[in-house]
Scaffold this active site. Structure first.
Site, PDB file in Angstrom:
ATOM      1  N   HIS A   1       0.819  -1.221   0.000  1.00  0.00           N
ATOM      2  CA  HIS A   1       0.000   0.000   0.000  1.00  0.00           C
ATOM      3  C   HIS A   1       0.857   1.277   0.000  1.00  0.00           C
ATOM      4  O   HIS A   1       0.735   2.126  -0.881  1.00  0.00           O
ATOM      5  CB  HIS A   1      -0.888   0.032   1.239  1.00  0.00           C
ATOM      6  CG  HIS A   1      -1.763  -1.165   1.419  1.00  0.00           C
ATOM      7  ND1 HIS A   1      -2.934  -1.368   0.705  1.00  0.00           N
ATOM      8  CD2 HIS A   1      -1.650  -2.235   2.259  1.00  0.00           C
ATOM      9  CE1 HIS A   1      -3.511  -2.488   1.101  1.00  0.00           C
ATOM     10  NE2 HIS A   1      -2.755  -3.041   2.034  1.00  0.00           N
TER      11      HIS A   1
HETATM   12  O1  RIB Z   1      -4.580   0.125   4.925  1.00  0.00           O
HETATM   13  C1  RIB Z   1      -3.196   0.081   4.632  1.00  0.00           C
HETATM   14  C2  RIB Z   1      -2.450   1.002   5.524  1.00  0.00           C
HETATM   15  O2  RIB Z   1      -2.604   0.581   6.873  1.00  0.00           O
HETATM   16  C3  RIB Z   1      -0.937   0.986   5.273  1.00  0.00           C
HETATM   17  O3  RIB Z   1      -0.406   2.248   5.568  1.00  0.00           O
HETATM   18  C4  RIB Z   1      -0.431  -0.023   6.258  1.00  0.00           C
HETATM   19  O4  RIB Z   1       0.914   0.232   6.663  1.00  0.00           O
HETATM   20  C5  RIB Z   1      -1.344   0.206   7.412  1.00  0.00           C
HETATM   21  O5  RIB Z   1      -0.833   1.302   8.151  1.00  0.00           O
END
Ligand code: RIB
Ligand code: CA
Length: 310
Positions: A234
């Site tokens: 992500h």
């Molecule tokens: O939903 C994904 C996010 O949540 C990313 O930043 C992951 O590191 C968690 O923090």
């Protein structure tokens, strides 16, 4: 014009991929930490561990230990491990920093107006506090790029509830404050991040031992709990956008965040096509929202950049 990148992070495993990608491709000068995947203290210790491992010369400044209003919720150890990095490294560092995240960010943008880009890859508590403590902060930041939110494209509506993505869910009041601000903002939501999965073999091919080690825990989680082989990096896609915006399809819309009830943490664009008397989006600045991605192209850029060379 010089430019500076600061990453505001709750260092978890995909955060480590983002930090590594950023230090290889961007002028990364600072890491600010925030409560999210792990506590702000643990995130600070992880930032120091990361910087020591990769010999990164960047300022580390600890930020908020809890959300603006939302009750403190436990770290999500099942995704990133108790320490946020898959539990595979001993961390000898303490959690003290010379300055705090909010002071550091405000002073940096005042010193270098319109030259500082912030990649916020955890809950938005620090950014909201900067806006509260420095009214001109929104005008001084060059660009804010957020990993967060979910708008329903490609079926992605949330990874913490049916409606909410974790970073927004963790501190929805901060997120809503940031979305209503005038900071020039790009949002990289689950709509695109879940379209880019990196396999264990692809991680191994980077030959970066740190990334290979820390990702094992995350890869096990995604197979066990999310039912697919591979990990959604992500946070790294925020750096992917900075480096290759051409790989993303975007829309420019105002955004609000639900802060209560079963939709708490949901990111929302205007829905009504007709004039409405109670318009929650009235006069709000638009944010650039990534709703599509060229998966193969952005993976190629990411994996080739991460290929480890001593
Ligand atoms: O939903 C994904 C996010 O949540 C990313 O930043 C992951 O590191 C968690 O923090
Ligand atoms: Ca994160």
């Amino acid at each position: 014009m010089d430019k500076f990148l600061v990453i505001d992070t709750d260092i978890g495993i995909d955060d480590a991929f983002a930090l590594r990608y950023a230090m290889l491709t961007q002028p990364l000068v600072g890491i600010t930490t925030v409560n999210g995947n792990v506590t702000a203290d643990m995130a600070t210790k992880n930032a120091k561990l990361f910087a020591a491992h990769y010999k990164l010369d960047a300022t580390i400044a600890k930020g908020a230990s809890r959300g603006l209003i939302a009750p403190v919720s436990a770290p999500i150890t099942d995704v990133h491990g108790d320490d946020g990095l898959g539990g595979c490294y001993t961390n000898p560092f303490d959690a003290t920093t010379a300055d705090n995240a909010v002071n550091y960010l405000i002073n940096l943008v005042k010193t270098h107006p319109h030259q500082v880009t912030i990649a916020a890859i955890g809950p938005l508590t620090n950014i909201a506090l900067c806006l509260n403590l420095c009214p001109e902060f929104a005008d001084l930041v060059k660009e804010l790029i957020i990993m967060g939110g979910a708008f329903g494209y490609h079926g992605h509506t949330g990874n913490m509830s049916n409606f909410a993505e974790f970073n927004i869910w963790k501190d929805p009041e901060a997120a809503d404050l940031v979305m209503q601000s005038a900071i020039p903002t790009v949002i990289v939501p689950l709509d695109v991040t879940y379209e880019v999965l990196i396999s264990a073999a692809e991680v191994a091919a980077t030959q970066d031992k740190f990334l290979i080690d820390v990702s094992k825990f995350y890869l096990d989680f995604t197979l066990r709990e999310e039912g697919f082989h591979g990990m959604a990096v992500h946070d790294a896609l925020t750096i992917g956008y900075l480096n290759h915006p051409e790989c993303f399809t975007v829309v420019d819309k105002p955004v609000r965040v639900s802060t209560a009830g079963i939709t708490a943490g949901q990111t929302l664009m205007p829905q009504s096509a007709m004039p409405i008397p109670d318009d929650n989006f009235k006069d709000l600045p638009t944010k650039r929202i990534c709703i599509g991605v060229d998966t193969d192209a952005i993976k190629g850029h990411l994996l080739s950049a991460l290929h480890f060379t001593a």
